[in-house]
Motif scaffolding. Structure first.
Motif, PDB file in Angstrom:
ATOM      1  N   ARG A  60       0.809  -1.217   0.000  1.00  0.00           N
ATOM      2  CA  ARG A  60       0.000   0.000   0.000  1.00  0.00           C
ATOM      3  C   ARG A  60       0.842   1.267   0.000  1.00  0.00           C
ATOM      4  NH1 ARG A  60      -3.753   0.968  -2.464  1.00  0.00           N
ATOM      5  NH2 ARG A  60      -5.498  -0.032  -1.388  1.00  0.00           N
ATOM      6  N   PRO A  61       1.940   1.375   0.778  1.00  0.00           N
ATOM      7  CA  PRO A  61       2.764   2.580   0.678  1.00  0.00           C
ATOM      8  C   PRO A  61       3.326   2.814  -0.728  1.00  0.00           C
ATOM      9  CG  PRO A  61       3.294   1.395   2.682  1.00  0.00           C
ATOM     10  CD  PRO A  61       2.393   0.491   1.870  1.00  0.00           C
ATOM     11  N   ARG A  62       3.634   1.717  -1.446  1.00  0.00           N
ATOM     12  CA  ARG A  62       4.204   1.848  -2.794  1.00  0.00           C
ATOM     13  C   ARG A  62       3.124   2.111  -3.832  1.00  0.00           C
ATOM     14  NH1 ARG A  62       5.228   2.130  -7.312  1.00  0.00           N
ATOM     15  NH2 ARG A  62       7.046   1.426  -8.522  1.00  0.00           N
ATOM     16  N   HIS A  63       1.880   1.682  -3.575  1.00  0.00           N
ATOM     17  CA  HIS A  63       0.803   1.785  -4.561  1.00  0.00           C
ATOM     18  C   HIS A  63      -0.447   2.395  -3.912  1.00  0.00           C
ATOM     19  CE1 HIS A  63       3.181  -0.791  -7.237  1.00  0.00           C
ATOM     20  NE2 HIS A  63       3.383  -1.575  -6.197  1.00  0.00           N
ATOM     21  N   PRO A  64      -0.428   3.675  -3.624  1.00  0.00           N
ATOM     22  CA  PRO A  64      -1.543   4.276  -2.865  1.00  0.00           C
ATOM     23  C   PRO A  64      -2.861   4.294  -3.622  1.00  0.00           C
ATOM     24  CG  PRO A  64      -0.009   5.972  -3.626  1.00  0.00           C
ATOM     25  CD  PRO A  64       0.652   4.652  -3.877  1.00  0.00           C
ATOM     26  N   ARG A  65      -2.843   4.195  -4.951  1.00  0.00           N
ATOM     27  CA  ARG A  65      -4.092   4.257  -5.730  1.00  0.00           C
ATOM     28  C   ARG A  65      -4.597   2.880  -6.154  1.00  0.00           C
ATOM     29  NH1 ARG A  65      -4.134   6.245 -10.481  1.00  0.00           N
ATOM     30  NH2 ARG A  65      -1.900   6.144 -10.936  1.00  0.00           N
ATOM     31  N   LEU A  66      -3.886   1.839  -5.786  1.00  0.00           N
ATOM     32  CA  LEU A  66      -4.227   0.492  -6.238  1.00  0.00           C
ATOM     33  C   LEU A  66      -5.515  -0.012  -5.594  1.00  0.00           C
ATOM     34  CD1 LEU A  66      -3.404  -2.221  -7.660  1.00  0.00           C
ATOM     35  CD2 LEU A  66      -2.215  -2.788  -5.510  1.00  0.00           C
ATOM     36  N   ARG A  67      -6.412  -0.561  -6.410  1.00  0.00           N
ATOM     37  CA  ARG A  67      -7.506  -1.373  -5.906  1.00  0.00           C
ATOM     38  C   ARG A  67      -7.051  -2.827  -5.971  1.00  0.00           C
ATOM     39  NH1 ARG A  67      -9.969   1.668  -9.679  1.00  0.00           N
ATOM     40  NH2 ARG A  67     -10.621  -0.117 -10.938  1.00  0.00           N
ATOM     41  N   VAL A  68      -7.182  -3.530  -4.862  1.00  0.00           N
ATOM     42  CA  VAL A  68      -6.671  -4.891  -4.769  1.00  0.00           C
ATOM     43  C   VAL A  68      -7.751  -5.777  -4.173  1.00  0.00           C
ATOM     44  CG1 VAL A  68      -5.616  -4.420  -2.514  1.00  0.00           C
ATOM     45  CG2 VAL A  68      -4.782  -6.348  -3.873  1.00  0.00           C
ATOM     46  N   CYS A  69      -7.804  -7.027  -4.636  1.00  0.00           N
ATOM     47  CA  CYS A  69      -8.761  -7.999  -4.107  1.00  0.00           C
ATOM     48  C   CYS A  69      -8.013  -9.275  -3.751  1.00  0.00           C
ATOM     49  CB  CYS A  69      -9.849  -8.300  -5.131  1.00  0.00           C
ATOM     50  SG  CYS A  69     -11.093  -9.478  -4.563  1.00  0.00           S
ATOM     51  N   PHE A  70      -8.194  -9.738  -2.529  1.00  0.00           N
ATOM     52  CA  PHE A  70      -7.584 -10.979  -2.062  1.00  0.00           C
ATOM     53  C   PHE A  70      -8.598 -12.113  -2.164  1.00  0.00           C
ATOM     54  CE2 PHE A  70      -5.163  -7.647  -0.092  1.00  0.00           C
ATOM     55  CZ  PHE A  70      -3.860  -8.129  -0.051  1.00  0.00           C
ATOM     56  N   ALA A  71      -8.195 -13.207  -2.788  1.00  0.00           N
ATOM     57  CA  ALA A  71      -9.050 -14.387  -2.832  1.00  0.00           C
ATOM     58  C   ALA A  71      -9.247 -14.941  -1.430  1.00  0.00           C
ATOM     59  CB  ALA A  71      -8.428 -15.446  -3.735  1.00  0.00           C
ATOM     60  N   ALA A  72     -10.349 -15.677  -1.256  1.00  0.00           N
ATOM     61  CA  ALA A  72     -10.590 -16.451  -0.034  1.00  0.00           C
ATOM     62  C   ALA A  72     -10.408 -15.626   1.234  1.00  0.00           C
ATOM     63  CB  ALA A  72      -9.691 -17.686  -0.021  1.00  0.00           C
ATOM     64  N   LEU A  73     -10.974 -14.423   1.215  1.00  0.00           N
ATOM     65  CA  LEU A  73     -10.975 -13.551   2.395  1.00  0.00           C
ATOM     66  C   LEU A  73      -9.574 -13.299   2.950  1.00  0.00           C
ATOM     67  CD1 LEU A  73     -14.116 -14.848   4.348  1.00  0.00           C
ATOM     68  CD2 LEU A  73     -14.001 -13.047   2.612  1.00  0.00           C
ATOM     69  N   ALA A  74      -8.553 -13.325   2.054  1.00  0.00           N
ATOM     70  CA  ALA A  74      -7.155 -13.094   2.450  1.00  0.00           C
ATOM     71  C   ALA A  74      -6.707 -14.059   3.553  1.00  0.00           C
ATOM     72  CB  ALA A  74      -6.935 -11.647   2.895  1.00  0.00           C
ATOM     73  N   GLY A  75      -7.245 -15.291   3.502  1.00  0.00           N
ATOM     74  CA  GLY A  75      -6.881 -16.248   4.543  1.00  0.00           C
ATOM     75  C   GLY A  75      -7.305 -15.804   5.934  1.00  0.00           C
ATOM     76  N   LEU A  76      -8.327 -14.921   6.002  1.00  0.00           N
ATOM     77  CA  LEU A  76      -8.851 -14.365   7.253  1.00  0.00           C
ATOM     78  C   LEU A  76      -7.821 -13.500   7.987  1.00  0.00           C
ATOM     79  CD1 LEU A  76     -10.934 -17.373   8.615  1.00  0.00           C
ATOM     80  CD2 LEU A  76     -11.709 -15.460   7.207  1.00  0.00           C
ATOM     81  N   ALA A  77      -6.823 -13.013   7.264  1.00  0.00           N
ATOM     82  CA  ALA A  77      -5.796 -12.182   7.894  1.00  0.00           C
ATOM     83  C   ALA A  77      -6.365 -10.951   8.607  1.00  0.00           C
ATOM     84  CB  ALA A  77      -4.761 -11.752   6.850  1.00  0.00           C
ATOM     85  N   PRO A  78      -7.388 -10.266   8.070  1.00  0.00           N
ATOM     86  CA  PRO A  78      -7.877  -9.072   8.773  1.00  0.00           C
ATOM     87  C   PRO A  78      -8.431  -9.344  10.170  1.00  0.00           C
ATOM     88  CG  PRO A  78      -8.612  -9.051   6.492  1.00  0.00           C
ATOM     89  CD  PRO A  78      -8.031 -10.410   6.753  1.00  0.00           C
ATOM     90  N   LEU A  79      -8.715 -10.611  10.495  1.00  0.00           N
ATOM     91  CA  LEU A  79      -9.229 -10.920  11.829  1.00  0.00           C
ATOM     92  C   LEU A  79      -8.137 -10.887  12.892  1.00  0.00           C
ATOM     93  CD1 LEU A  79     -11.756 -13.811  11.103  1.00  0.00           C
ATOM     94  CD2 LEU A  79     -12.090 -11.328  11.018  1.00  0.00           C
ATOM     95  N   HIS A  80      -6.892 -10.696  12.483  1.00  0.00           N
ATOM     96  CA  HIS A  80      -5.782 -10.672  13.428  1.00  0.00           C
ATOM     97  C   HIS A  80      -5.434  -9.253  13.883  1.00  0.00           C
ATOM     98  CE1 HIS A  80      -4.624 -14.966  13.107  1.00  0.00           C
ATOM     99  NE2 HIS A  80      -5.213 -14.852  11.932  1.00  0.00           N
ATOM    100  N   GLY A  81      -6.364  -8.326  13.751  1.00  0.00           N
ATOM    101  CA  GLY A  81      -6.089  -6.946  14.133  1.00  0.00           C
ATOM    102  C   GLY A  81      -5.683  -6.777  15.580  1.00  0.00           C
ATOM    103  N   GLU A  82      -6.323  -7.518  16.486  1.00  0.00           N
ATOM    104  CA  GLU A  82      -5.983  -7.391  17.899  1.00  0.00           C
ATOM    105  C   GLU A  82      -4.555  -7.874  18.170  1.00  0.00           C
ATOM    106  OE1 GLU A  82     -10.411  -8.089  19.822  1.00  0.00           O
ATOM    107  OE2 GLU A  82      -9.278  -9.779  19.002  1.00  0.00           O
TER     108      GLU A  82
END
Length: 303
Positions: free
Chosen positions: A198-220
């Motif tokens: 994201r720092p290198r590509h601030p305008r990029l729209r990106v889509c991760f297959a399979a819910l990105a392996g549920l990575a966003p659930l690791h926020g805590e």
């Protein structure tokens, strides 16, 4: 325009080239041989274009985006082996009837990937760029693929990140690649995207297959280990739902919001599973509104 952003079809010429190979990835009749997976019996009906078109219509789709099967490892074959396979796949997929569109996959085995073929494929009508997650696991991967991603961004097309090849797993059960290395790859590529992409590509729209392996659930855990911006939602980072149902999709929506979740099935390897999120508007968002935001002005469908 209801959409499925993740399906697979092998055009006839592509299938013939896989059969002509003597080393993996190859087809022996309809049995697929890959280095890291057990032989897989392919159902010929899964790649029958007429049957798949009827199935897409029965699913109520106006758009179904066809993806190269990155676990085949074609992107990493030597250029002289990859080129005819990639050409056969893209030529055949671009010739598919409505409602099909296609993602553009490049050769990644050269020391520095050439963005020229990606630009030409996007100009021919591909919906966006696809890269295997194995190419984007760390800062070096995002730096190496930057010219390809820049080409897509300059043309206002998104990036789709799909699982790549699985390492040999010995006597592991048949489901092992899809549940362990594929998920690990997506998980790692998501964190690498946050840190380096994201720092290198601030305008990029990106889509991760399979819910990105549920990575966003690791926020805590990310916050507990010193990560920043927990709770910040990247509105240009999308998550495709293939192989997950209501429970996982609901959990991800709670972490990132519903506006960045898009419907995908991974047909023919999984059946569409439309999550029950309690409102018709939620399903409309996943199938129609959010894919339109992901794909932008060029929706990936041909008349």
């Amino acid at each position: 325009m209801p959409a499925d952003v993740h399906q697979h079809i092998w055009p006839p010429d592509f299938t013939a080239l896989l059969r002509a190979r003597t080393a993996p990835p190859r087809l022996d009749g309809w049995t697929l041989h890959l280095p890291g997976e057990a032989p897989y019996a392919v159902d010929p009906a899964d790649h029958d274009i007429g049957a798949r078109q009827r199935l897409a219509r029965a699913d109520g789709l106006d758009l179904a985006l066809v993806s190269l099967s990155s676990p085949l490892g074609i992107e990493y074959l030597p250029p002289d082996e990859a080129a005819p396979l990639l050409a056969a796949f893209h030529d055949g997929a671009l010739a598919l009837p409505a409602p099909f569109g296609v993602w553009a996959s490049p050769c990644l085995s050269a020391p520095r990937p050439d963005p020229g073929p990606v630009r030409r494929l996007l100009a021919r009508g591909c919906a966006g760029l696809q890269l295997p997650a194995t190419a984007l696991l760390d800062a070096a991967g995002w730096e190496r693929c930057a010219p390809l991603i820049d080409a897509a961004t300059e043309l206002d097309r998104p990036l789709f990140i799909h699982p790549g090849t699985a390492p040999p797993a010995g006597a592991a059960p048949a489901w092992w690649p899809a549940l362990v290395p594929y998920v690990q790859q997506l998980h790692a590529s998501w964190f690498a995207f946050r840190a380096f992409g994201r720092p290198r590509h601030p305008r990029l729209r990106v889509c991760f297959a399979a819910l990105a392996g549920l990575a966003p659930l690791h926020g805590e855990r990310l916050a507990a280990r010193g990560g920043r911006d927990r709770g910040r939602v990247d509105t240009a980072a999308f998550y495709e739902t293939s192989s997950y149902g209501t429970r996982a999709v609901d959990a991800l929506v709670r972490a990132v919001g519903i506006d960045v979740v898009v419907s995908g099935s991974d047909r023919p390897y999984a059946r569409p599973a439309l999550p029950d999120l309690g409102a018709e508007a939620a399903l409309h968002a996943l199938r129609t509104v959010n894919p339109a935001r992901l794909l932008g002005p060029a929706k990936g469908a041909r008349p």
